[in-house]
Design an enzyme around this catalytic site. Sequence first.
Site, PDB file in Angstrom:
ATOM      1  N   ARG A  33     -17.665 -53.427  61.772  1.00 51.47           N
ATOM      2  CA  ARG A  33     -16.966 -52.267  61.233  1.00 51.47           C
ATOM      3  C   ARG A  33     -17.701 -51.785  59.982  1.00 51.47           C
ATOM      4  NH1 ARG A  33     -11.138 -51.702  58.070  1.00 51.47           N
ATOM      5  NH2 ARG A  33     -11.129 -49.413  58.104  1.00 51.47           N
ATOM      6  N   HIS A  34     -17.678 -50.489  59.744  1.00 50.52           N
ATOM      7  CA  HIS A  34     -18.314 -49.927  58.549  1.00 50.52           C
ATOM      8  C   HIS A  34     -17.765 -50.566  57.276  1.00 50.52           C
ATOM      9  CE1 HIS A  34     -14.615 -47.733  57.639  1.00 50.52           C
ATOM     10  NE2 HIS A  34     -14.583 -47.387  58.917  1.00 50.52           N
ATOM     11  N   GLY A  35     -18.486 -50.420  56.186  1.00 46.91           N
ATOM     12  CA  GLY A  35     -18.062 -50.963  54.907  1.00 46.91           C
ATOM     13  C   GLY A  35     -16.986 -50.113  54.242  1.00 46.91           C
TER      14      GLY A  35
ATOM     15  N   GLY B 118     -19.340 -49.704  64.180  1.00 48.80           N
ATOM     16  CA  GLY B 118     -18.212 -48.891  64.616  1.00 48.80           C
ATOM     17  C   GLY B 118     -17.060 -48.925  63.634  1.00 48.80           C
TER      18      GLY B 118
ATOM     19  N   ALA C 253     -15.889 -53.957  56.788  1.00 49.69           N
ATOM     20  CA  ALA C 253     -17.064 -54.794  57.085  1.00 49.69           C
ATOM     21  C   ALA C 253     -16.754 -55.953  58.025  1.00 49.69           C
ATOM     22  CB  ALA C 253     -17.710 -55.326  55.795  1.00 49.69           C
TER      23      ALA C 253
END
Length: 486
Positions: A88-90, A369, A412
């Site tokens: 997952r994005h930060g 994602g 994250a």
Amino acid sequence: MHRGACSLVRVSATPVAALAVALLSSLSRCSLLEPENSVVSALSPYFGTKTRYEDVNPGLLPDPEAPRRDPELLEEACTPVQLVALIRHGTRYPTTKQIRKLRQLHGLLQARGAEDDRTRAAGRGDLGAALADWPLWYADWMDGQLVEKGRQDMRQLALRLASLFPALFSRENYGRLQLVTSSKHRCVDSGAAFLQGLWQHYHPGLPPPDVADMECGPPRINDKLMRFFDHCEKFLTQVERNATALYHVEAFKTGPEMQNILKKVADILQVPVNNLNADLIQVAFFTCSFDLAIKGVKSPWCDVFDIDDAKVLEYLNDLKQYWKRGYGYTINSRSSCTLFQDIFQHLDKAVKQKQCSQPVSSPVILQFGHAETLLPLLSLMGYFKDKEPLTAYNYKEQMHRKFRSGHIVPYASNLIFVLYHCKNAKTPKEEFRVQLLLNEKVLPLAHSQETVSLYEDLKNHYKDILQSCHTSEECELPKVNTSDEL
């Protein structure tokens, strides 16, 4: 070199490079968005999908770049030959929708001006007045973009994984990395920051160049994989755009637990309760989390709520995630099977290459994602399933639920498949094994609770999903017969 493959450019330790090292070090110490000491709030465990990664992994706080090796990880006779990571994005900014709601709430507080003056004249403290004076620094342009803390999340994750799996993240393998990302800027930027972290691993102290200067194209965008939910018409029609689909979420907003918080907050802020609603209360709660995650400050918004409030607001967030992300309505988890298939195709290819004594062509696959990418996949795999569904009416019964989104998919968050080749295997079947990691901790298999599986056994367990994945049919809306009946 094929597009999307990354390779390092040569670096020489020139005086200019040495100066850049010193400058980078100085800037990192002076960054306004990166406080030296992590600020902790008693509310931190309850922020749902707005939770910081370090609040789920507090062991990272002393040294966030040092790997934390789970004792259950295989070693010695088993060598990792491939890693597939779904990340997952930060940490990100709030969305424009959230910012506008906060602006609405801030306007309510500022409208109390005359009453605030009387309170100050009497020498009494007033949390509402403090919040009215608290800088509202969020702007519409931020709209969910990755923040500097989010880039740091990715760089540090890269450093830890590279240290944990040195053979896979070797400099020789760097040119064979495969990066795939959602089209959202926060995911594209997360992939770039991860690459910068790997650069730091190979060249400690040297500032990383742009991705283009690493002789690699940007991470390949593939929304059909990373945002499969946007390509499933049945999900979009029956859940995402259906006003009644989130019945339990709306019912909980008007239920006794939320109404008690509404009255309490109205009293604390000294605003008419009729001017507040559950959405404004929730955005106020999330503002505490955003200020904490982005700027490392504990804002007055955190003082509005206590832990009992936080548990109720976490449940409200979890209800939404539960019903939208494949646990309540399963169409979203079923539509994630294409991503699941893709992961096993990578693993299959690596197994065949090793069986033919060939080098694995893609030792590391990194896919960037969203929480809504990870949760449906985990649901599909059978994880975090409670005996009873989460509803608007069983909050107390679900106090010890498995499904707590912030503990599963914080910023994250990562789900990692590690394929091992094991020497001295008694049979060919025992030669290849798989472990799963969730947020860098070994994740026991959903069906057996074992910490490792033979690869063929894992494929066999999920064969129905892998063999019957037809998302085009699954996501197709039922055809409406418009012909007149005779």
